[in-house]
Design an enzyme around this catalytic site. Sequence first.
Site, PDB file in Angstrom:
ATOM      1  N   HIS A 123      91.052  72.104  87.066  1.00  0.00           N
ATOM      2  CA  HIS A 123      90.774  71.175  85.959  1.00  0.00           C
ATOM      3  C   HIS A 123      89.319  70.766  85.976  1.00  0.00           C
ATOM      4  CE1 HIS A 123      91.213  67.609  83.347  1.00  0.00           C
ATOM      5  NE2 HIS A 123      92.292  68.214  82.921  1.00  0.00           N
ATOM      6  N   PHE A 124      88.450  71.389  85.508  1.00  0.00           N
ATOM      7  CA  PHE A 124      88.378  72.788  85.080  1.00  0.00           C
ATOM      8  C   PHE A 124      87.422  73.477  86.042  1.00  0.00           C
ATOM      9  CE2 PHE A 124      89.243  70.139  81.393  1.00  0.00           C
ATOM     10  CZ  PHE A 124      90.396  70.709  80.902  1.00  0.00           C
TER      11      PHE A 124
END
Length: 154
Positions: free
Chosen positions: A55-56
């Site tokens: 993420h991410f």
Amino acid sequence: MNDKAKSILDIRQILGLLPHRYPFLLVDRVLDYTPGECITAVKNVTMNEPFFQGHFPDVPVMPGVLIMEALAQAGGILVVKSTDTSVEGKLFLFTGMERVRFRKPVYPGDRLELHCRLLRHKLKLWKMEGKAYVDGQLAAEAEMTAAVMNREDM
């Protein structure tokens, strides 16, 4: 202690108040609290957090739901410190969130300052306002409702 009992809680004391453990313990320190009123706590966000792997990967951002969880954990500490009841055999469970807003991304290296203010308490239900800040800027906010339950009733 006077009416505005101010204290600092370190990680050892927090571990005695919350059932959460790595990787889901999201409060590192309590800077200040007033039982029955408010709490200020801290989560130091590092690149070592497991959630940053996905993420991410190229632009690591703390998931908003985990910011809310950090606020809930700070609120749980406030509830525990606001009652005379032992935490033994108890769980603090989210029952709702309202007016959730994410205002600013939280990145590795940020110090997330968690502020919770008790709005009302009736029986087993506690309603709080939570605000999370990074460098004095509002990152997220919500009204949260939680219940204190006996583990054996689950």
